[in-house]
Design an enzyme around this catalytic site. Structure first.
Site, mmCIF file in Angstrom:
data_model
loop_
_atom_site.group_PDB
_atom_site.id
_atom_site.type_symbol
_atom_site.label_atom_id
_atom_site.label_comp_id
_atom_site.label_asym_id
_atom_site.label_seq_id
_atom_site.Cartn_x
_atom_site.Cartn_y
_atom_site.Cartn_z
ATOM 1 N N ASP A 28 -12.664 -23.470 -10.296
ATOM 2 C CA ASP A 28 -12.962 -24.890 -10.109
ATOM 3 C C ASP A 28 -11.843 -25.526 -9.285
ATOM 4 O O ASP A 28 -10.679 -25.493 -9.699
ATOM 5 C CB ASP A 28 -13.055 -25.567 -11.474
ATOM 6 N N ARG B 236 -3.380 -0.590 5.629
ATOM 7 C CA ARG B 236 -3.981 -1.642 4.818
ATOM 8 C C ARG B 236 -3.077 -2.848 4.584
ATOM 9 O O ARG B 236 -3.490 -3.996 4.808
ATOM 10 C CB ARG B 236 -4.412 -1.051 3.460
ATOM 11 N N CYS C 76 0.862 -1.186 0.000
ATOM 12 C CA CYS C 76 0.000 0.000 0.000
ATOM 13 C C CYS C 76 0.898 1.235 0.000
ATOM 14 O O CYS C 76 2.003 1.183 -0.534
ATOM 15 C CB CYS C 76 -1.003 -0.026 1.159
#
Length: 205
Positions: free
Chosen positions: A136, A22, A16
Site C-alpha cells: 500500500d 547478473r 551474485c
C-alpha cells in the site's frame, strides 16, 4: 546547498557469484530506475548521492567487465553498462549496505552467514519484488519524500511480509547465464529485469 546533499546515502549492494553478469546488470538497471549513483558515477554536480548502488560476487572475477552478452541487453534498455569492474564480496560491503539484494537463495544464505546481522535487510532480488508488488503506497512516505526515504521505509515493510505469501522457492532465484548460450542469457535477463522494474515502481509510485 541542501543539507540533505551531505547526508549519508542509502546504500544498496547486489550480489551474485562472478559479479560479471547478473549483479552488475541489476546494479546498473536499479541505478537508472532510482536515479542513483554507482561506482564510476557520482551524484549530479559531484554532490553526495541520496542512493548509492554497487555490486560484488561471492567468487568474483575481480577486475573483469560485465560480459558482452549482458552488457548488450542492459544497453538495449537505454542504460550504460560501461566502466564496470567486478569485485569480491567482503564483510565490510555487507555491513555498510542498507539493503542487500542476492540473485539466488544460495547467495542470500552466504551473505547472512558472513554477516548475520544483515538478515533483515537481505533479500533475493526476485523475493523483494514479490514482497513489495502490492504494498500500500500509504505505508511509505508521501509525495514530498525523497526516493531514498521511500526505499529506506520499504525495507522493513518487505521484511515484515516474509512468510505471508505463498510461492515456489525457485521463483526467488535468477538463473546464472555465465558461459551459457544466448537463450540462457535471455532467460536470466527476463527474470531479473521485471524484478528491478517492480522494485522501482514500488519506490517511485
Amino acid at each position: 546547498m541542501n543539507p540533505s546533499d551531505l547526508a549519508e546515502p542509502f546504500r544498496v549492494l547486489v550480489v551474485c557469484t562472478g559479479n560479471i553478469c547478473r549483479s552488475p546488470a541489476a546494479e546498473r538497471l536499479l541505478a537508472a530506475g532510482l536515479g542513483a549513483a554507482y561506482r564510476g558515477r557520482d551524484g549530479a554536480g559531484g554532490l553526495t548521492p541520496a542512493i548509492e548502488i554497487g555490486s560484488a560476487g561471492t567468487g568474483a572475477l575481480v577486475g573483469h567487465p560485465m560480459t558482452d552478452e549482458m552488457a548488450e541487453m542492459v544497453a538495449a534498455q537505454g542504460v550504460d553498462p560501461r566502466g564496470f569492474e567486478a569485485r569480491q564480496l567482503v564483510p565490510g560491503l555487507v555491513q555498510q549496505a542498507d539493503l542487500v539484494l542476492a540473485l539466488t537463495r544460495r547467495h542470500r544464505s552466504a551473505i547472512v552467514e558472513m554477516v548475520p546481522s544483515a538478515v533483515r535487510r537481505t533479500f533475493t532480488l526476485r523475493e523483494l519484488a514479490r514482497l513489495v508488488t502490492d504494498v500500500d503506497p500509504a505505508t511509505l512516505p508521501g509525495a514530498n519524500a525523497t526516493t531514498a526515504d521511500r526505499i529506506r521505509t520499504l525495507v522493513p515493510v518487505a521484511a515484515s511480509r516474509r512468510g505471508l505469501m505463498a510461492h515456489r522457492p525457485v521463483d526467488d532465484d535468477v538463473v546464472d547465464p555465465y558461459r551459457g548460450d544466448a537463450a540462457l542469457y535471455r532467460q536470466s535477463f527476463t527474470q531479473l529485469l521485471p524484478a528491478v522494474e517492480t522494485i522501482v515502481a514500488a519506490v517511485r509510485r
